[in-house]
Each structure stands twice: as structure tokens, then as C-alpha cells.
Write a protein that holds these residues in place. Structure first.
Motif, PDB file in Angstrom:
ATOM      1  N   ASP A 171      36.815  43.954  45.119  1.00 31.94           N
ATOM      2  CA  ASP A 171      37.410  44.329  43.783  1.00 31.94           C
ATOM      3  C   ASP A 171      38.904  43.537  43.644  1.00 31.94           C
ATOM      4  OD1 ASP A 171      38.213  45.840  45.687  1.00 31.94           O
ATOM      5  OD2 ASP A 171      38.622  47.674  44.266  1.00 31.94           O
ATOM      6  N   VAL A 172      39.762  43.840  44.700  1.00 27.95           N
ATOM      7  CA  VAL A 172      41.102  43.644  44.374  1.00 27.95           C
ATOM      8  C   VAL A 172      41.145  41.858  44.519  1.00 27.95           C
ATOM      9  CG1 VAL A 172      42.463  45.294  44.964  1.00 27.95           C
ATOM     10  CG2 VAL A 172      41.559  44.183  46.784  1.00 27.95           C
ATOM     11  N   VAL A 173      40.310  41.260  45.267  1.00 23.94           N
ATOM     12  CA  VAL A 173      40.384  39.799  45.534  1.00 23.94           C
ATOM     13  C   VAL A 173      39.820  39.360  44.193  1.00 23.94           C
ATOM     14  CG1 VAL A 173      39.202  37.766  46.518  1.00 23.94           C
ATOM     15  CG2 VAL A 173      39.906  39.511  47.869  1.00 23.94           C
ATOM     16  N   MET A 174      39.129  40.017  43.486  1.00 26.05           N
ATOM     17  CA  MET A 174      38.529  39.503  42.130  1.00 26.05           C
ATOM     18  C   MET A 174      39.194  39.812  40.982  1.00 26.05           C
ATOM     19  SD  MET A 174      34.324  39.630  42.951  1.00 26.05           S
ATOM     20  CE  MET A 174      33.779  38.652  41.371  1.00 26.05           C
TER      21      MET A 174
ATOM     22  N   ASN B 236      41.009  47.600  38.518  1.00 21.99           N
ATOM     23  CA  ASN B 236      41.188  48.736  37.552  1.00 21.99           C
ATOM     24  C   ASN B 236      39.868  49.345  36.625  1.00 21.99           C
ATOM     25  OD1 ASN B 236      43.713  48.933  38.136  1.00 21.99           O
ATOM     26  ND2 ASN B 236      44.356  47.260  37.019  1.00 21.99           N
ATOM     27  N   ARG B 237      38.808  48.425  37.030  1.00 17.43           N
ATOM     28  CA  ARG B 237      37.565  48.750  36.116  1.00 17.43           C
ATOM     29  C   ARG B 237      36.719  49.472  36.802  1.00 17.43           C
ATOM     30  NH1 ARG B 237      37.146  43.069  32.587  1.00 17.43           N
ATOM     31  NH2 ARG B 237      39.221  42.762  32.560  1.00 17.43           N
ATOM     32  N   ILE B 238      36.762  50.025  37.920  1.00 16.20           N
ATOM     33  CA  ILE B 238      35.910  50.613  38.856  1.00 16.20           C
ATOM     34  C   ILE B 238      35.493  52.140  38.412  1.00 16.20           C
ATOM     35  CG2 ILE B 238      35.060  51.399  40.931  1.00 16.20           C
ATOM     36  CD1 ILE B 238      36.316  49.118  42.270  1.00 16.20           C
ATOM     37  N   VAL B 239      34.338  52.622  38.120  1.00 15.97           N
ATOM     38  CA  VAL B 239      34.131  53.712  37.708  1.00 15.97           C
ATOM     39  C   VAL B 239      33.066  54.515  38.749  1.00 15.97           C
ATOM     40  CG1 VAL B 239      33.265  55.421  35.981  1.00 15.97           C
ATOM     41  CG2 VAL B 239      34.378  53.212  35.305  1.00 15.97           C
ATOM     42  N   TYR B 240      31.884  53.620  38.860  1.00 12.23           N
ATOM     43  CA  TYR B 240      31.004  54.278  39.953  1.00 12.23           C
ATOM     44  C   TYR B 240      31.120  52.924  41.028  1.00 12.23           C
ATOM     45  CZ  TYR B 240      29.509  57.411  36.428  1.00 12.23           C
ATOM     46  OH  TYR B 240      29.248  58.236  35.460  1.00 12.23           O
ATOM     47  N   ASP B 241      30.480  53.353  42.229  1.00 13.87           N
ATOM     48  CA  ASP B 241      30.307  52.658  43.420  1.00 13.87           C
ATOM     49  C   ASP B 241      29.121  52.479  43.768  1.00 13.87           C
ATOM     50  OD1 ASP B 241      30.245  54.628  45.262  1.00 13.87           O
ATOM     51  OD2 ASP B 241      32.262  54.835  44.911  1.00 13.87           O
ATOM     52  N   ILE B 242      28.846  51.885  44.904  1.00 16.24           N
ATOM     53  CA  ILE B 242      27.448  51.589  45.446  1.00 16.24           C
ATOM     54  C   ILE B 242      26.944  52.738  46.156  1.00 16.24           C
ATOM     55  CG2 ILE B 242      28.384  50.960  47.865  1.00 16.24           C
ATOM     56  CD1 ILE B 242      26.032  48.987  48.119  1.00 16.24           C
TER      57      ILE B 242
ATOM     58  N   ILE C 180      45.328  29.663  48.474  1.00 16.51           N
ATOM     59  CA  ILE C 180      44.491  31.137  48.574  1.00 16.51           C
ATOM     60  C   ILE C 180      45.535  32.185  48.504  1.00 16.51           C
ATOM     61  CG2 ILE C 180      43.180  32.304  50.160  1.00 16.51           C
ATOM     62  CD1 ILE C 180      41.461  30.031  48.949  1.00 16.51           C
ATOM     63  N   VAL C 181      46.672  32.217  48.995  1.00 18.84           N
ATOM     64  CA  VAL C 181      47.296  33.207  48.892  1.00 18.84           C
ATOM     65  C   VAL C 181      47.758  33.719  47.348  1.00 18.84           C
ATOM     66  CG1 VAL C 181      49.601  34.086  49.513  1.00 18.84           C
ATOM     67  CG2 VAL C 181      48.242  32.874  51.116  1.00 18.84           C
ATOM     68  N   THR C 182      48.294  32.654  46.715  1.00 21.84           N
ATOM     69  CA  THR C 182      48.480  32.779  45.272  1.00 21.84           C
ATOM     70  C   THR C 182      47.431  33.213  44.654  1.00 21.84           C
ATOM     71  OG1 THR C 182      49.710  30.574  45.721  1.00 21.84           O
ATOM     72  CG2 THR C 182      49.449  31.592  43.446  1.00 21.84           C
ATOM     73  N   SER C 183      46.207  32.755  44.485  1.00 24.35           N
ATOM     74  CA  SER C 183      45.175  33.139  43.971  1.00 24.35           C
ATOM     75  C   SER C 183      44.759  34.642  44.164  1.00 24.35           C
ATOM     76  CB  SER C 183      43.989  32.236  43.915  1.00 24.35           C
ATOM     77  OG  SER C 183      43.677  31.856  45.161  1.00 24.35           O
ATOM     78  N   THR C 184      44.773  35.011  45.517  1.00 24.30           N
ATOM     79  CA  THR C 184      44.421  36.306  45.974  1.00 24.30           C
ATOM     80  C   THR C 184      45.418  37.283  45.331  1.00 24.30           C
ATOM     81  OG1 THR C 184      43.304  35.372  47.861  1.00 24.30           O
ATOM     82  CG2 THR C 184      43.932  37.760  47.783  1.00 24.30           C
ATOM     83  N   ASN C 185      46.567  36.933  45.372  1.00 17.96           N
ATOM     84  CA  ASN C 185      47.813  37.743  44.795  1.00 17.96           C
ATOM     85  C   ASN C 185      47.398  38.137  43.196  1.00 17.96           C
ATOM     86  OD1 ASN C 185      49.409  37.929  47.038  1.00 17.96           O
ATOM     87  ND2 ASN C 185      50.786  36.325  46.343  1.00 17.96           N
ATOM     88  N   ARG C 186      46.951  37.194  42.671  1.00 15.85           N
ATOM     89  CA  ARG C 186      46.830  37.341  41.280  1.00 15.85           C
ATOM     90  C   ARG C 186      45.186  37.958  40.973  1.00 15.85           C
ATOM     91  NH1 ARG C 186      50.915  34.497  38.891  1.00 15.85           N
ATOM     92  NH2 ARG C 186      51.491  32.476  40.047  1.00 15.85           N
ATOM     93  N   GLY C 187      44.432  38.028  41.994  1.00 15.83           N
ATOM     94  CA  GLY C 187      43.113  38.338  41.622  1.00 15.83           C
ATOM     95  C   GLY C 187      42.368  37.526  40.842  1.00 15.83           C
ATOM     96  N   GLU C 188      42.406  36.231  41.062  1.00 18.45           N
ATOM     97  CA  GLU C 188      41.992  35.231  40.347  1.00 18.45           C
ATOM     98  C   GLU C 188      41.255  34.218  41.491  1.00 18.45           C
ATOM     99  OE1 GLU C 188      44.603  33.047  38.159  1.00 18.45           O
ATOM    100  OE2 GLU C 188      44.923  34.740  36.641  1.00 18.45           O
ATOM    101  N   ALA C 189      40.041  33.842  41.279  1.00 15.27           N
ATOM    102  CA  ALA C 189      39.236  32.702  42.042  1.00 15.27           C
ATOM    103  C   ALA C 189      40.138  31.571  42.462  1.00 15.27           C
ATOM    104  CB  ALA C 189      37.810  32.720  41.725  1.00 15.27           C
ATOM    105  N   ALA C 190      40.216  30.976  43.512  1.00 16.03           N
ATOM    106  CA  ALA C 190      40.796  29.669  43.727  1.00 16.03           C
ATOM    107  C   ALA C 190      39.947  28.638  43.028  1.00 16.03           C
ATOM    108  CB  ALA C 190      40.764  29.386  45.264  1.00 16.03           C
TER     109      ALA C 190
END
Lengths: 89, 266
Positions: B47-50, B54-60, B208-218
Motif C-alpha cells: 500500500d505505501v509503495v503504491m 490512506n485509503r485502506i478501510v478493510y484488508d484481506i 526507485i528511491v524517489t518513486s518509492t518516497n512519493r508512492g508512485e510507480a517507477a
């Protein structure tokens, strides 16, 4: 000997080559539980069995290695044979 | 009917989650309907990598234990409406979901998606077994290091024993300069050792570090060589034939490659 060559002026083997050789040994052990001691034991027993059929099979001369060919692991044994002298069996 | 593909590695920290996020995004960018599942229960990270934390309500685990319907737990991606995340539970442990429940879950997802990507936890215990239980295919991520390759070899054996076919390999974090100096295992070395088919090569890349920091895919980052590699892997998963990136560290090759994307090496 390679130790001395490395130590006295020779260039050290590059680390990727070392890593690959170490991994080859480790993976054989992981996959087949075949330690260097077991390989030695296998050579002695191979020589024992083969000596029933062939003259002069020497465990020290046998080389056993694991190869990977055509998507299969393969145990490869090199067994040098000496021609027996007349009457010498 | 979706193809369920598990991304796993054995060793932790080799880039499974980054790979799952980027491949999910890459496939969705090409128009596929994709669900990504975080199967690392107790250590939620996809979730954080993507950038969806902040949108999680329910999980698996909520789905499996019947507190919500599957559709309620699926989180839509920020940019791509065809991409959904099923997050892991953060407060439970790996035994909260069984292999049978995982198979059931995938059966429900299959009709609504083209791809289901499952981000496996590290290790070879229950969590890993759950992650491969319902998979049609398995992809192994490794880095060119002795420990990661050794663990990858263990996983190959376990995946084959579980009758999931021969897994395909992604070699992550290749440093072409080190490889050319003979100080890092090459992709060819790793393939020779593991003896499985190559799915992709991803260079070590600071973006990859930058994109992960921002939560955006590379894969969104046109300047990211790793992003480019993940796009290619996505296309291969989709059945296209795409040549592997040439990461040989000859003068000019990287420059020329980056030049294609309007960027110069400083």
C-alpha cells in the motif's frame, strides 16, 4: 599453489568469479545434500564396485562433478583406466 | 479469466514489493484489469509503495473472516481505474489466512480481472505457502548476490515441488559497471546457477528511491531505467516479445539509452 600465486604478485581472482564458484558448491550441497566428504566417500565406493570388473581403478584418480546440461543436473564421473599387463589382474 | 502470478524471492529486501507494484501498474497502463494482493500479513507494505495507504478501510483478513465483501476491500489506484489493491492486515500474523482461503479468494477475483499479482512475504514458511497456493505461475526476484541467489535456488525447488511449474526469474539491481569489472555476478552467471528462464533484468537505479518516497510507480518516470525495465517485463507477462535491456557498460551505451528519453548523464 594458487594461493602462493595470488600472494606473490599474482592478481587476485575477481570477486564475481569467486562468488560463482562458491555458489556452485553451496547449491549442489543444498539441492542434493552432497558435501565434499560425501563425494570422497562416493569415489571410494565407486572404485570398490568398478574394481570388480576392471583392473586398476584408483579412487584418487576419479573425478566427480555436477554439470548442468539441457536443463538437467547431471552427475559426471571421470574414471581413468589403465590397461592391465598380461597376467596382471 | 485472470492469470494469478506470485512474486516471491526467499530472501527479504530484494525488491518483491517494488516489482509487484511496478508490474501491476505496467500491465494496467497497457489496458489490462489488474488486482495486486499484499500477502505479507503483519508486514503490510504494498500500500505505501503504491501510495494508497490512506485509503485502506478493510484488508484481506476482513474479507476472509467475512467482515466485508471482497469488493469493499479492493482499493482503486489513484491514476489507473483498472488497477486495484487488496491490502494485507497489519495487526494479524501469517496464520490469519489459510492456503484454501487464498485459493477461494483468487477464484472470486479471477472473473473480474486479467491479472492477479500476489506479493509474497520473504521466507519459505506459511506466508510463502499461502502466496503460491492459488498461483498459476511464479516469478522469482533475486539480486546478483550470493545470499539472494542461494535463497532463490531453494524457492525454485519448493515451487517445483508444489507443482507450480518452473518459475521465471527477474534479476534486480544489476550494476553494469561492477559486472564489467568482474566484481558482481552477471545475469548470465545467475541464470547458469539457477537454470531457470529469464523474465527480466532491472538495473540498480536511484530513481526507485524517489518513486518509492512519493508512492508512485517507477514505470511512470520516463527517466527511470528501472521503470523502463519494469515496463518491458509487464509487456513480456502480457505475451509480447520484448528484447532485454542492454546494460553492458560500454562507453556510450547508457548515454545513448538515456538520450532516447531526453536525458543526459551528468
Amino acid at each position: 599453489m594458487s594461493f602462493f600465486r595470488e600472494f606473490f604478485g599474482g592478481r587476485r581472482e575477481r570477486s564475481a568469479e569467486t562468488a560463482k564458484k562458491r555458489l556452485m558448491m553451496v547449491l549442489v550441497d543444498d539441492r542434493y545434500k552432497l558435501t565434499p566428504e560425501l563425494i570422497e566417500q562416493m569415489k571410494v565406493e565407486l572404485a570398490e564396485v568398478l574394481s570388480r570388473y576392471l583392473p586398476h581403478v584408483d579412487a584418487d584418480q576419479i573425478e566427480v562433478s555436477l554439470l548442468h546440461e539441457d536443463d538437467n543436473d547431471r552427475l559426471h564421473a571421470q574414471i581413468p583406466l589403465k590397461r592391465g599387463q598380461q597376467g596382471d589382474v | 479469466m485472470a492469470r494469478a502470478i506470485t512474486i516471491t524471492s526467499g530472501k527479504g529486501g530484494v525488491g518483491k514489493t517494488t516489482t509487484t507494484a511496478n508490474l501491476g501498474t505496467a500491465l494496467a497502463m497497457r489496458g489490462a484489469r489488474v488486482a495486486v494482493i499484499d500477502a505479507d500479513i503483519g508486514l503490510r507494505n504494498l500500500d505505501v509503495v503504491m501510495g494508497l495507504e490512506n485509503r485502506i478501510v478493510y484488508d484481506i483478513v476482513d474479507v476472509v473472516e467475512g467482515r466485508c465483501r471482497l469488493r469493499q476491500a479492493l482499493i482503486k489506484d489513484k491514476r489507473l481505474p483498472e488497477l486495484c489493491l487488496l491490502p494485507a492486515a497489519q495487526t494479524r500474523d501469517k496464520d490469519a489466512v489459510s492456503p484454501d482461503q487464498m485459493i477461494d479468494l483468487l477464484a472470486q477475483l479471477r472473473s473480474d480481472f486479467d491479472f492477479v499479482l500476489i506479493d509474497s512475504p520473504a521466507g519459505i514458511e506459511g506466508g510463502f505457502r499461502n502466496a503460491i497456493a492459488g498461483a498459476d505461475e511464479v516469478v522469482i526476484v533475486t539480486t546478483p548476490e550470493v545470499s539472494a541467489v542461494r535463497d532463490a535456488d531453494r524457492i525454485v525447488g519448493l515451487v517445483e515441488a508444489a507443482e507450480k511449474g518452473t518459475p521465471r526469474l527477474i534479476v534486480n539491481r544489476i550494476k553494469p559497471r561492477l559486472v564489467s569489472r568482474g566484481e558482481m555476478l552477471s545475469v548470465e552467471d545467475v541464470l547458469e546457477l539457477l537454470a531457470i528462464d529469464l523474465l527480466g533484468i532491472v538495473p540498480d537505479d536511484e530513481t526507485i528511491v524517489t518513486s518509492t518516497n512519493r508512492g508512485e510507480a517507477a514505470v511512470y518516470d520516463q527517466t527511470s531505467l528501472a521503470g523502463r525495465a519494469f515496463l518491458n517485463i509487464g509487456r513480456r507477462l502480457n505475451g509480447e516479445t520484448v528484447p532485454f535491456l542492454d546494460l553492458t557498460d560500454q562507453p556510450g551505451v547508457l548515454d545513448r539509452f538515456l538520450g532516447m528519453f531526453g536525458r543526459r548523464r551528468s
